[in-house]
Write an enzyme that holds these catalytic residues in place. Structure first.
Site, PDB file in Angstrom:
ATOM      1  N   SER B 218      36.164  38.236  29.553  1.00 34.87           N
ATOM      2  CA  SER B 218      36.380  37.084  30.433  1.00 34.87           C
ATOM      3  C   SER B 218      35.708  35.862  29.806  1.00 34.87           C
ATOM      4  CB  SER B 218      35.891  37.359  31.851  1.00 34.87           C
ATOM      5  OG  SER B 218      34.563  37.775  31.859  1.00 34.87           O
ATOM      6  N   GLY B 220      35.408  32.858  31.331  1.00 35.73           N
ATOM      7  CA  GLY B 220      35.145  31.872  32.379  1.00 35.73           C
ATOM      8  C   GLY B 220      36.419  31.115  32.719  1.00 35.73           C
ATOM      9  N   GLY B 223      39.942  31.826  31.081  1.00 32.31           N
ATOM     10  CA  GLY B 223      40.763  33.008  31.339  1.00 32.31           C
ATOM     11  C   GLY B 223      40.255  34.255  30.656  1.00 32.31           C
ATOM     12  N   GLY B 249      34.781  37.851  38.149  1.00 31.88           N
ATOM     13  CA  GLY B 249      34.908  38.975  37.226  1.00 31.88           C
ATOM     14  C   GLY B 249      35.323  40.249  37.955  1.00 31.88           C
ATOM     15  N   ASP B 250      34.798  40.465  39.156  1.00 29.36           N
ATOM     16  CA  ASP B 250      35.157  41.655  39.931  1.00 29.36           C
ATOM     17  C   ASP B 250      36.628  41.581  40.350  1.00 29.36           C
ATOM     18  OD1 ASP B 250      32.486  42.384  39.671  1.00 29.36           O
ATOM     19  OD2 ASP B 250      31.925  41.392  41.532  1.00 29.36           O
TER      20      ASP B 250
END
Lengths: 312, 312
Positions: B218, B220, B223, B249-250
């Site tokens: 990831s 941020g 993407g 992120g989850d």
């Protein structure tokens, strides 16, 4: 038995972090929890002084359950006469910055107390107050409790012939004082809010004219200033002790009330209250008192009568 | 059914204060609580996407009891298969400064897990994994859990033919990757810690050589970058959405896993993950996703293949 009332009990949580940085993420290195709210702090000190103590007020929800478990596990014991409420007892959080020792405090709002819960509390209080040698009414009112609550509780105690000490602030104090409690114990800010005066001696005397039989104002490291039916006294510790002032006011309340019950005169009461306050500031754990400092200080508290005092 | 594992569950508490001032006292104007820990966040999003979800891991003590009550009260439901532990589940506290919107985070340490508790968890996991279409292993390890725990859980899932996504960091990630999970989803910092490289494309490829079948990094607001057996893709939202990145992120993990289970190809999986992330950043409540933003963004995620990519 001394009865302490804590309508807005709290679970006091302490987080230790290496260094507090706003807007950053912190690993908490130590978590401590203990029963809190001013009246429960007073109860803890009274019980450590050897007095039999019953604590009432409200406790509810999962946080209330933890608070009651911790209260039951303490020695010497404080008798738990807390009244259940449907809302959850609040937490207070003290974040201690290990690098500087500074504390940042967060206080949750209290649970909403319903009218039937308040009625149930009054029943419990009315029953307990009859067996009490003295009563301490301490701290803020949770939402839902009438703002004149302390006036009602003061009148009930007075009708039962039980001396009552009121330690609160704002409108709850203003209403409570008018019901003529035995003592109030404002700090300088609370006293200024009540009387409009920032000069401690005239403000303390003004507060007494509003109804309290005795007004004991805490002056922080300078000790206590008391205006009573028997005269005016200032009581100061022999030296300034460094440390954390959390709970020093609650220890002063415990000192005043225990000394009253034991029949000490005003200089004796004030000396004990100042020594307990100093021993609390000086203790390694916030809000506890250090017994060695207490024993050492209490013989050397300077109790003086200010010049130009009113005759009682 | 998708199985999510959260060994270090947490009760996520949010305090709103008018303005955060270090070393001052704050009245908390709003308190919110919800089940937390990465795997429970993933479970919540999967369940909102219409997947049947079972959540396992540990919960204990009064905080664990509150967490389970809150988990049970959510709709759509996540099946609670948490294993009891004697220690108390940790809290995380986010203090939101209402004036600036900034958040200051405090994370309690997790409970100590005993050897019999770990054995009991392994029994539960072994039973549940056989009925799962996919497994998410998420977050940090509480004290007492062996550092190679995720490697064991990855191998069990692989032996049962169940694809497994691992989302953790540090030594737990290093050991877990070597057991050859289907996917890992590090952020740039976690990836740099694993590989020693801060350049996302070579670092993502390096991580894949360490054992993961696919590495989705990831980036941020930029993407996701994915290196897989089928090629390398970058997936970016159509525009940068402002908001709170907590839980983004989850949500990406939930997007990847749900799309895998539904048989989508890599571009489809990445588009869903990026859209869910963006919808989480943009949601009014931290860690929730905004369904309207999700619907709006997911058709316009740009999925591209970087120049000079390795042939699979």
């Amino acid at each position: 038995m001394i009865l302490t009332v804590t309508l807005n009990t709290a679970l006091d949580v302490t987080y230790r972090v290496p260094r507090l940085r706003p807007h950053d993420s912190h690993r908490v290195t130590e978590v401590a929890q203990r029963p809190g709210g001013k009246g429960l702090n007073v109860a803890r000190v009274l019980s450590a002084l050897g007095h039999e103590v019953v604590a009432t007020g409200f406790a509810g929800g999962p946080v209330g359950a933890v608070l009651r478990t911790l209260l039951a596990s303490r020695a010497p014991a404080v008798t738990d006469a807390l009244v259940p409420c449907a809302g959850s007892t609040r937490r207070t959080l003290a974040v201690v910055d290990a690098a500087t020792g500074d504390t940042t405090q967060f206080n949750e709002p209290g649970p909403l107390i319903t009218a039937p819960e308040w009625a149930e509390f009054l029943n419990t209080y009315n029953r307990l107050v009859r067996g009490a040698a003295a009563v301490a009414l301490c701290g803020s009112l949770p939402p839902g409790v009438p703002v004149g609550a302390y006036a009602v509780l003061v009148r009930t105690a007075r009708a039962a012939g039980v001396p009552v000490l009121l330690d609160t602030s704002g409108e709850a104090l203003r209403r409570g004082v008018a019901a003529r409690p035995e003592m109030i114990k404002p700090n300088a800010a609370e006293l200024a809010e009540l009387t409009g005066s920032r000069d401690p001696l005239p403000a303390t005397r003004d507060a007494r004219r509003r109804g309290a039989h005795a007004v004991v104002t805490s002056l922080g490291p300078d000790g206590l200033l008391a205006t009573t039916t028997e005269g005016t006294w200032q009581a100061a510790p022999p030296r300034t002790l460094s440390g954390n002032p959390t709970g020093a006011g609650d220890s002063a309340v415990a000192g005043l009330l225990s000394a009253l019950v034991e029949g000490l005169d005003w200089p004796g009461r004030l000396a004990r209250a100042v020594a307990l306050s100093a021993a609390t500031v000086h203790a390694p754990t916030a809000g506890e008192f250090d017994p060695r400092t207490y024993e050492e200080v209490r013989g050397s508290v300077k109790v003086t009568q200010p010049q130009g005092q009113e005759r009682p």
